[in-house]
Motif scaffolding. Structure first.
Motif, PDB file in Angstrom:
ATOM      1  N   ASP A  50       0.760  -1.261   0.000  1.00 24.51           N
ATOM      2  CA  ASP A  50       0.000   0.000   0.000  1.00 24.51           C
ATOM      3  C   ASP A  50       0.792   1.314   0.000  1.00 24.51           C
ATOM      4  O   ASP A  50       0.434   2.225  -0.737  1.00 24.51           O
ATOM      5  N   ASP A  80      -3.013  -3.268  -0.547  1.00 23.63           N
ATOM      6  CA  ASP A  80      -1.909  -4.066  -0.018  1.00 23.63           C
ATOM      7  C   ASP A  80      -1.460  -5.140  -0.998  1.00 23.63           C
ATOM      8  O   ASP A  80      -0.404  -5.744  -0.836  1.00 23.63           O
ATOM      9  N   SER A 112       1.783  -7.155   6.675  1.00 27.58           N
ATOM     10  CA  SER A 112       0.508  -6.614   7.144  1.00 27.58           C
ATOM     11  C   SER A 112      -0.547  -6.684   6.048  1.00 27.58           C
ATOM     12  O   SER A 112      -1.573  -6.022   6.119  1.00 27.58           O
ATOM     13  N   LYS A 163      -5.844  -9.380  11.109  1.00 25.13           N
ATOM     14  CA  LYS A 163      -5.944  -7.949  10.839  1.00 25.13           C
ATOM     15  C   LYS A 163      -7.336  -7.690  10.279  1.00 25.13           C
ATOM     16  O   LYS A 163      -7.706  -8.222   9.226  1.00 25.13           O
ATOM     17  N   PHE A 223      -3.613   6.761  10.411  1.00 25.61           N
ATOM     18  CA  PHE A 223      -2.435   6.136   9.798  1.00 25.61           C
ATOM     19  C   PHE A 223      -2.412   6.408   8.296  1.00 25.61           C
ATOM     20  O   PHE A 223      -1.382   6.760   7.726  1.00 25.61           O
ATOM     21  N   ARG A 224      -3.563   6.246   7.655  1.00 29.37           N
ATOM     22  CA  ARG A 224      -3.616   6.470   6.202  1.00 29.37           C
ATOM     23  C   ARG A 224      -3.401   7.950   5.879  1.00 29.37           C
ATOM     24  O   ARG A 224      -2.811   8.275   4.843  1.00 29.37           O
ATOM     25  N   LYS A 226     -10.818  -2.647   1.782  1.00 36.64           N
ATOM     26  CA  LYS A 226      -9.882  -3.762   1.975  1.00 36.64           C
ATOM     27  C   LYS A 226     -10.580  -5.038   2.464  1.00 36.64           C
ATOM     28  O   LYS A 226      -9.939  -5.935   3.008  1.00 36.64           O
ATOM     29  N   GLN A 269      -8.698  -8.060   4.363  1.00 35.05           N
ATOM     30  CA  GLN A 269      -8.720  -7.906   5.816  1.00 35.05           C
ATOM     31  C   GLN A 269      -9.993  -8.556   6.368  1.00 35.05           C
ATOM     32  O   GLN A 269     -11.002  -8.652   5.685  1.00 35.05           O
ATOM     33  N   LYS A 302      -4.922  -7.052  15.265  1.00 31.59           N
ATOM     34  CA  LYS A 302      -4.998  -5.631  14.942  1.00 31.59           C
ATOM     35  C   LYS A 302      -6.377  -5.273  14.431  1.00 31.59           C
ATOM     36  O   LYS A 302      -6.855  -5.961  13.534  1.00 31.59           O
ATOM     37  N   SER A 305      -3.900   3.606  15.165  1.00 31.13           N
ATOM     38  CA  SER A 305      -3.954   5.068  15.164  1.00 31.13           C
ATOM     39  C   SER A 305      -5.290   5.620  15.652  1.00 31.13           C
ATOM     40  O   SER A 305      -5.326   6.546  16.461  1.00 31.13           O
ATOM     41  N   TYR A 331       1.192   4.129  19.685  1.00 33.36           N
ATOM     42  CA  TYR A 331       1.652   5.513  19.569  1.00 33.36           C
ATOM     43  C   TYR A 331       1.836   6.136  20.948  1.00 33.36           C
ATOM     44  O   TYR A 331       2.393   7.223  21.071  1.00 33.36           O
TER      45      TYR A 331
HETATM   46  C1  PBG Z   1      -1.154  -1.244   5.852  1.00 40.70           C
HETATM   47  C2  PBG Z   1      -1.157  -0.902   7.298  1.00 40.70           C
HETATM   48  C3  PBG Z   1      -2.193  -0.208   7.952  1.00 40.70           C
HETATM   49  C4  PBG Z   1      -1.801  -0.028   9.276  1.00 40.70           C
HETATM   50  C5  PBG Z   1      -0.545  -0.633   9.423  1.00 40.70           C
HETATM   51  N1  PBG Z   1      -0.160  -1.188   8.192  1.00 40.70           N
HETATM   52  C6  PBG Z   1      -3.451   0.404   7.435  1.00 40.70           C
HETATM   53  C7  PBG Z   1      -4.287  -0.306   6.480  1.00 40.70           C
HETATM   54  O1  PBG Z   1      -4.386  -1.533   6.467  1.00 40.70           O
HETATM   55  O2  PBG Z   1      -4.873   0.403   5.677  1.00 40.70           O
HETATM   56  C8  PBG Z   1      -2.625   0.711  10.280  1.00 40.70           C
HETATM   57  C9  PBG Z   1      -2.011   1.072  11.568  1.00 40.70           C
HETATM   58  C10 PBG Z   1      -2.718   2.128  12.335  1.00 40.70           C
HETATM   59  O3  PBG Z   1      -3.874   2.515  12.047  1.00 40.70           O
HETATM   60  O4  PBG Z   1      -2.120   2.623  13.294  1.00 40.70           O
HETATM   61  N2  PBG Z   1      -0.444  -2.280   5.399  1.00 40.70           N
END
Ligand code: PBG
Length: 323
Positions: free
Chosen positions: A121, A129, A164, A194, A203-204, A216, A220, A247, A273, A312
């Protein structure tokens, strides 16, 4: 009354003596956002108190963290839009600054543990991803791309890879690719369960990595599912994962607990996040006490069964403990 549980709570010393869950800085993994360049320390709007760092600015920050007892870090790169393509080729290009940052940090601080993100990603022009063809994520064509990325990170000196991406079969595929190249000591912390969560927003924002179209949900997991996490964990375990992650963490404490009970390898959890952003926002408004809420949150994740927690809050927690 023969039994009065309050007697074991009557003073601080007794409470500490019988405390069941211990949480220390050694359990924490600090996520760091990166940007190519010099002199950069840009705050993430939706994740106050967290920044995108260039390497020169990050080095003293890592020293500060180490002095607070933090030794585990996970790195996430923001990549320029013009370097992205369908096949995420920049992820394993020699010029990828992420690889250089890994190398520089490991050479300077050999005693820290560095973890990576293995997924397309940040480098994908589709923001997914995996490889997208006609709106579909193509599992088996994604695996060799992930393997190239993993090998490049291993060559740069990463300690623990963090796939991930949630493609099927990727842990075994990566393990074989690494071993073929002689990287038998590089570990894999699989993002095992996940979920397709709404809590990844900040995060994004930080990486500009949101999907350009669709969502996703074909890779996911569905937040409604728990048994499916057992299947994912069984596969990752058999394919050679060294650690397994759940996660997000907070809405999935039951999943953390289940995996901890059923599998004989360490379990980590990602306090993502959005979970942290909620606490920052509420405490900035004076609605919650920041230190009390974030430490209760971290403790609950540990109590559920996480050995390691990506959060964080890591630095603030370490600062609090030191005081
Ligand atoms: C993507 C990835 C994501 C996070 C870590 N690696 C976001 C997603 O799957 O879109 C999110 C971590 C967070 O929100 O702190 N490979």
């Amino acid at each position: 009354m023969l039994i009065r549980p309050r007697r074991n709570r009557k003073n601080e010393a007794i409470r500490m003596m019988v405390e069941e869950t211990k949480l220390g800085t050694e359990n924490l993994i600090y996520p760091i956002f990166l940007e190519d360049g010099k002199g950069i320390k840009t705050e993430i709007k939706s994740l106050p108190n967290n920044f995108r760092w260039s390497l020169d600015m990050l080095i003293p920050e890592i020293e500060t963290c180490m002095n607070l007892g933090l030794r585990n870090f996970v790195l996430f790169p923001a990549i320029l839009e013009e370097l992205k393509d369908k096949h995420a080729t920049h992820s394993y290009a020699k010029e990828n600054y992420y690889l250089d940052v890994i190398h520089q940090l490991k050479s300077r601080f050999p005693e820290i543990v560095l973890m990576s993100d293995v997924a397309m990603d940040p480098y994908s022009s589709d923001g997914h991803d995996g490889l997208v063809e006609n709106g579909e994520i193509i599992n088996d064509k994604t695996l060799p791309i992930l393997a190239n990325m993993a090998i490049a990170q291993a060559q740069a000196g990463i300690d623990i890879l963090g796939p991930s991406d949630m493609m099927d079969g990727r842990i075994g595929f990566l393990r074989n690719a690494l071993d073929d190249k002689g990287f038998t000591n590089v570990s894999i912390m699989s993002y095992t369960a996940k979920y397709a969560s709404a809590f990844y927003g900040p995060f994004r924002d930080a990486l500009g990595s949101a999907p350009k179209s669709g969502n996703k949900k074909t890779y996911q997991m569905n937040p409604a599912n728990k048994k499916e996490a057992l299947l994912e964990a069984q596969l990752d375990f058999e394919e050679g994962a060294d650690m397994m992650m759940v996660k997000p963490a907070l809405c999935y404490l039951d999943v953390i607990h289940m995996l901890k009970e059923k599998f004989p390898i360490p379990i980590t959890a990602y306090n993502v996040s959005g979970e942290c952003a909620m606490v920052y926002a509420a405490s900035q408004n004076g609605w919650l006490n920041y230190e009390a809420t974030m430490s209760e949150m971290l403790l609950s994740i540990r109590r559920a069964g996480a050995d390691g927690i990506l959060s964080y809050f890591a630095k603030d927690f370490a600062q609090m403990v030191k005081r």
